[in-house]
Design a protein around this motif. Sequence first.
Motif, mmCIF file in Angstrom:
data_model
loop_
_atom_site.group_PDB
_atom_site.id
_atom_site.type_symbol
_atom_site.label_atom_id
_atom_site.label_comp_id
_atom_site.label_asym_id
_atom_site.label_seq_id
_atom_site.Cartn_x
_atom_site.Cartn_y
_atom_site.Cartn_z
ATOM 1 N N THR A 34 -78.944 34.557 -89.105
ATOM 2 C CA THR A 34 -78.609 34.843 -90.504
ATOM 3 C C THR A 34 -77.164 34.438 -90.776
ATOM 4 O O THR A 34 -76.324 34.552 -89.888
ATOM 5 C CB THR A 34 -78.783 36.357 -90.747
ATOM 6 N N SER A 36 -74.100 31.929 -93.265
ATOM 7 C CA SER A 36 -73.867 30.617 -93.866
ATOM 8 C C SER A 36 -73.847 29.492 -92.829
ATOM 9 O O SER A 36 -74.129 28.336 -93.167
ATOM 10 C CB SER A 36 -72.552 30.626 -94.660
ATOM 11 N N THR A 37 -73.513 29.788 -91.577
ATOM 12 C CA THR A 37 -73.493 28.737 -90.542
ATOM 13 C C THR A 37 -74.918 28.426 -90.093
ATOM 14 O O THR A 37 -75.327 27.259 -90.023
ATOM 15 C CB THR A 37 -72.622 29.174 -89.344
ATOM 16 N N ASP A 92 -69.178 36.668 -86.073
ATOM 17 C CA ASP A 92 -67.974 37.051 -86.816
ATOM 18 C C ASP A 92 -66.726 36.912 -85.951
ATOM 19 O O ASP A 92 -65.660 36.570 -86.449
ATOM 20 C CB ASP A 92 -68.140 38.477 -87.350
ATOM 21 N N LYS A 102 -71.140 40.569 -84.232
ATOM 22 C CA LYS A 102 -72.002 40.085 -85.308
ATOM 23 C C LYS A 102 -72.307 41.250 -86.255
ATOM 24 O O LYS A 102 -72.070 42.398 -85.932
ATOM 25 C CB LYS A 102 -73.334 39.567 -84.735
ATOM 26 N N GLY A 103 -72.877 40.904 -87.403
ATOM 27 C CA GLY A 103 -73.276 41.957 -88.333
ATOM 28 C C GLY A 103 -72.529 41.924 -89.641
ATOM 29 O O GLY A 103 -72.667 42.835 -90.468
ATOM 30 N N LYS A 129 -63.490 31.804 -85.927
ATOM 31 C CA LYS A 129 -64.165 32.962 -85.320
ATOM 32 C C LYS A 129 -63.758 33.167 -83.848
ATOM 33 O O LYS A 129 -64.084 34.193 -83.258
ATOM 34 C CB LYS A 129 -65.689 32.784 -85.381
HETATM 35 C C1 5RP Z 1 -75.103 38.458 -90.073
HETATM 36 C C2 5RP Z 1 -74.270 37.836 -89.013
HETATM 37 C C3 5RP Z 1 -73.775 36.450 -89.284
HETATM 38 O O1 5RP Z 1 -74.362 35.596 -88.355
HETATM 39 C C4 5RP Z 1 -72.272 36.454 -89.169
HETATM 40 O O2 5RP Z 1 -71.751 37.364 -90.128
HETATM 41 C C5 5RP Z 1 -71.689 35.045 -89.403
HETATM 42 O O3 5RP Z 1 -71.925 34.632 -90.717
HETATM 43 P P1 5RP Z 1 -71.386 33.240 -91.282
HETATM 44 O O4 5RP Z 1 -72.052 32.164 -90.505
HETATM 45 O O5 5RP Z 1 -71.769 33.267 -92.734
HETATM 46 O O6 5RP Z 1 -69.890 33.224 -91.095
HETATM 47 O O7 5RP Z 1 -74.007 38.375 -87.967
HETATM 48 O O8 5RP Z 1 -75.379 39.797 -89.763
#
Ligand code: 5RP
Length: 231
Positions: A34, A36-37, A92, A102-103, A129
């Motif tokens: 889940t 944007s990446t 994250d 994560k989360g 990150k």
């Molecule tokens: C969702 C997550 C996401 O993978 C994490 O927040 C990274 O998100 P993004 O790729 O948008 O920076 O752990 O619960």
Amino acid sequence: MADRSSPSYHPGKEAAGKKAADLVEDGMIVGLGTGSTTAYTIKEIGKRVKEGLDILAVVTSYQSEMLAIEAGIPLTSLAEHPVLDIAIDGADQVNPNLDTIKGGGAAHTREKIVSLSAKRFIIVADESKYVEELEMPIPIEVLPYAYKLVQKQIADLGGKAEIRAASRKDGPVISDNGNFTLDADFGKIKNPEELSTSLSKCAGLVEHGIFTNVDEVYIGDKDGNVKVLKK
Ligand code: 5RP
């Protein structure tokens, strides 16, 4: 997914997310993360499915389910396929030992279940990150009935857990499982494995966002180069 004109766009996300899609091969059962990446990974896998790639995928959230359906990726469930060949997800924060928080999207409970069902767990992230020491507040999913008790248990462990709200006037962020999300600040986390074990023992806590089961990390930089870190 942030398009290239969006302020949250980072070329490293796009590069890492797309490169990890190359790991997916015919016949695989794939866990889709889940965020944007991972959205770039899902879109890229979708392109390859249209070209004939034969896979089934398990999603980690309603967000990834909607993206996967839009991309034309055939879906299955963990009940039908409890062992996945690979799972690809965002992060994250990641440290040099590949311990990960994560989360950020409150999806970490299903993300952890999917990652632990996979033979190989890959993280995709932009370079911001990657940190020497994990230090961001840890996302915690709790049963609404027990949130005060969980806050107390976290305080006993030396942390401070706040309820996550979309804005100051809004109520708590509700996860896809119908639970509250807390963010637990422990400052710099010296021993992620130990904290992970302690948090897992808290009654009423559904899942926390420390992941110590990452096999490889794909880190994309601002020029679109991707470095692969392995355990
Ligand atoms: C969702 C997550 C996401 O993978 C994490 O927040 C990274 O998100 P993004 O790729 O948008 O920076 O752990 O619960």
